[in-house]
Scaffold this motif. Structure first.
Motif, PDB file in Angstrom:
ATOM      1  N   SER A  40       0.855  -1.194   0.000  1.00 59.22           N
ATOM      2  CA  SER A  40       0.000   0.000   0.000  1.00 59.22           C
ATOM      3  C   SER A  40       0.883   1.234   0.000  1.00 59.22           C
ATOM      4  O   SER A  40       2.104   1.132   0.105  1.00 59.22           O
ATOM      5  N   THR A  46      -2.488   8.268   0.960  1.00 63.46           N
ATOM      6  CA  THR A  46      -3.624   8.296   0.029  1.00 63.46           C
ATOM      7  C   THR A  46      -4.645   9.362   0.454  1.00 63.46           C
ATOM      8  O   THR A  46      -5.157  10.103  -0.389  1.00 63.46           O
ATOM      9  N   ASN A  47      -4.894   9.450   1.761  1.00 65.71           N
ATOM     10  CA  ASN A  47      -5.814  10.505   2.230  1.00 65.71           C
ATOM     11  C   ASN A  47      -5.323  11.889   1.816  1.00 65.71           C
ATOM     12  O   ASN A  47      -6.104  12.726   1.369  1.00 65.71           O
ATOM     13  N   VAL A  50      -5.925  12.493  -1.819  1.00 71.24           N
ATOM     14  CA  VAL A  50      -7.334  12.787  -2.107  1.00 71.24           C
ATOM     15  C   VAL A  50      -7.594  14.273  -1.849  1.00 71.24           C
ATOM     16  O   VAL A  50      -8.214  14.971  -2.660  1.00 71.24           O
ATOM     17  N   ILE A 125      -4.531   9.787  -7.017  1.00 68.65           N
ATOM     18  CA  ILE A 125      -4.508   9.124  -5.707  1.00 68.65           C
ATOM     19  C   ILE A 125      -3.747   7.794  -5.729  1.00 68.65           C
ATOM     20  O   ILE A 125      -3.507   7.199  -4.687  1.00 68.65           O
ATOM     21  N   PHE A 196      -3.846  -1.443  -5.016  1.00 67.37           N
ATOM     22  CA  PHE A 196      -4.839  -0.379  -5.186  1.00 67.37           C
ATOM     23  C   PHE A 196      -4.998   0.132  -6.624  1.00 67.37           C
ATOM     24  O   PHE A 196      -6.077   0.535  -7.006  1.00 67.37           O
ATOM     25  N   THR A 207      -8.373   2.953 -10.020  1.00 68.03           N
ATOM     26  CA  THR A 207      -8.134   2.402  -8.680  1.00 68.03           C
ATOM     27  C   THR A 207      -9.239   1.409  -8.366  1.00 68.03           C
ATOM     28  O   THR A 207     -10.331   1.465  -8.930  1.00 68.03           O
ATOM     29  N   ARG A 210     -11.009   2.471  -2.168  1.00 63.76           N
ATOM     30  CA  ARG A 210     -10.177   2.674  -0.978  1.00 63.76           C
ATOM     31  C   ARG A 210      -9.977   1.362  -0.218  1.00 63.76           C
ATOM     32  O   ARG A 210     -10.889   0.558  -0.116  1.00 63.76           O
ATOM     33  N   HIS A 272     -10.349  -6.213   3.235  1.00 60.41           N
ATOM     34  CA  HIS A 272     -11.335  -5.637   2.339  1.00 60.41           C
ATOM     35  C   HIS A 272     -12.302  -6.722   1.850  1.00 60.41           C
ATOM     36  O   HIS A 272     -11.869  -7.777   1.378  1.00 60.41           O
TER      37      HIS A 272
END
Ligand code: ASP
Ligand code: MG
Length: 469
Positions: A40, A46-47, A50, A125, A196, A207, A210, A272
């Motif tokens: 990852s 990633t946040n 975004v 992202i 991702f 992607t 999330r 996930h």
């Protein structure tokens, strides 16, 4: 064994973390396993991407420049801690510089025209993984392995163009992943694949949604027919309950995909759900391994687990901060049709419905939804349903939790629900709504948030989950 190992953002949060991940890979490789690593982005990157994408979309050029500078520094710092050999470090730093240059150009491009499309957002992202993978490659090289980093697209993952949550096209993907990965494994290279992100057939960046790195690991594992997928976490494995609530919670050794999916749905966000779904489809065993105990077995998730006598419940889980919306007075409409209508309205609003329960006698429908969506959902339902004489009222109640009791052994075992509710009654906990999945793998109910810890502990004791099987 052939193993796909996935490392999440927490494990690659900084240089030390990346170094530790390298050590784990080195250890299992030295034991003779064939490995593919999926990584990852570094924690929280990633946040922040975004956020940067949306600011770029609003034309905030200065912010974009500062942002890229911060990201660049964070990754260069991590590389300097994680990679020791000068030549390898130099190559790694150049890779980081080049990705950051591209990222800056894309963000500036977006901010020039002040327009962020779903397509350009997906491109932006994905840079967290594009930056972490080369560092991990560097660490593995530094430790004496030969390694190559690839984007999900380069690794052969082909998706549709549903930006923000693309679905892999498994037939082409299987072929292409094998073509990309098998030769590397044959040469003894450890591929490091970005989680991702993927590509459409014409090369557009997408992607997988999330948290999608787990899904990447499943996709690759299925394609190369791996023996297992290992997801490394900072927890021991899947637990019978949240140990912060229930100190005597135990690690679960084996659990079925169906049970793990129920747990994932009801708040235990360890893996996930899409990753579980696809691993289940390809019968690919999934293992949750502990970063701090690499030798431990962790929890293995497999197709089916024999239910031991009396072992009907496997785990208790909860989702805090839910709102309960009740749509009442459906007499003229008929509840089934109204339920469909209500769900349509909420789907259009992109509200995630966690639980539904309907009563035919009182003609009302009760839905649990995350608290952040509460008033939006209520407004949308009122606008569409009131005044049509079909519905009298849309009410909302806040400050609630869902508690779910999960276990394959509940199927066809009478009396589990009675026992759950007797335990609640004995503890004076009032239940606001109840639902049972038709799979009979869970019984879930809604109570006041402040009652949840006590309810979970009581059920954990009553079903003897804290005692070794
Ligand atoms: N980096 C991505 C995210 O934060 C994917 C992942 O972590 O699995 O959503
Ligand atoms: Mg994750």
């Amino acid at each position: 064994m052939k193993i796909v190992m996935k490392f999440g953002g927490v494990s690659v949060a900084d240089g030390e973390g990346l170094r530790r991940v390298g050590g784990i890979v080195d250890k299992f490789r030295a034991e003779g396993h064939e490995l593919v690593v999926v990584t990852s982005a570094m924690f929280n990157v990633t946040n922040s991407l975004v956020d940067a994408a949306s600011r770029a979309g609003r034309g905030q050029r200065e912010h974009v420049k500062r942002f890229v500078e911060d990201i660049r520094k964070r990754h260069l710092d991590a590389a300097q801690v994680a990679v020791r050999d000068e030549e390898v470090l130099d190559r790694t730093m150049r890779a980081i510089e080049s990705e950051c240059e591209d990222l800056k150009n894309i963000l500036l491009g977006i901010s020039h025209i002040s327009e962020l499309t779903p397509r350009s957002k997906d491109f932006v992202i994905g840079y967290g993984e594009r930056l972490s993978a080369p560092i991990l490659q560097g660490v593995l090289e530094d430790l004496g392995m030969s390694s190559e980093s690839l984007t999900g697209g380069e690794a052969g993952i082909v998706t549709d163009d549903h930006f923000g949550g693309a679905e892999p096209l498994m037939n082409v993907t299987t072929l292409e992943v094998r073509q990309a990965i098998d030769p590397l494994l044959e040469k003894g290279v450890v591929p490091v694949v970005t989680g991702f992100i993927a590509n459409t057939q014409d090369g557009t960046h997408t992607t997988l949604g999330r948290g999608g790195s787990d899904f990447t690991a499943s996709i690759i594992g299925a394609a190369i027919r791996a023996d297992e997928v290992w997801v490394w976490k900072d927890v021991e494995g899947l637990m019978t309950a949240n140990p912060r609530i229930t100190p005597n919670a135990l690690m679960i050794d084996r659990i079925s995909f169906a049970e793990a999916m129920e747990l994932a749905h009801f708040g235990a966000q360890i893996i996930h759900p899409k990753a579980l779904e696809s691993a289940a489809r390809f019968q690919l065993p999934f293992r949750v391994k502990s970063l701090s105990k690499p030798d431990g077995e962790g929890t293995v998730i497999v197709k089916e687990v024999k239910v031991k006598d009396g072992n009907v419940v496997k785990a208790i889980t909860n989702i805090d901060d839910v709102d309960l919306i009740t749509v009442s007075g459906a007499s003229m409409f008929g509840t089934p049709r109204l339920a469909a209508r209500v769900l349509d309205i909420l789907t259009d609003e992109e509200v995630d419905v966690l639980l539904i329960s309907q009563s035919s006698s009182e003609e009302n429908i009760t839905l649990a939804i995350p608290k952040d969506d509460g008033s939006r959902a209520q407004n949308a339902l009122e606008l569409s349903l009131l005044g049509s004489k079909q519905v009298r009222e849309v009410s909302i109640e806040a400050g609630l939790s869902i508690v779910a009791v999960v276990g394959a052994g509940m199927k066809g075992t009478p009396g589990v629900a009675a026992r759950v509710f007797a335990t609640m009654a004995a503890n004076n906990i009032n239940i606001r709504a109840i639902a049972q999945g038709s799979s009979e793998l869970n019984i879930s109910f809604i109570i006041k948030k402040q009652d949840a810890p006590e309810a979970i502990r009581a059920l954990h004791d009553d079903f003897k989950l804290g005692e070794c099987a």
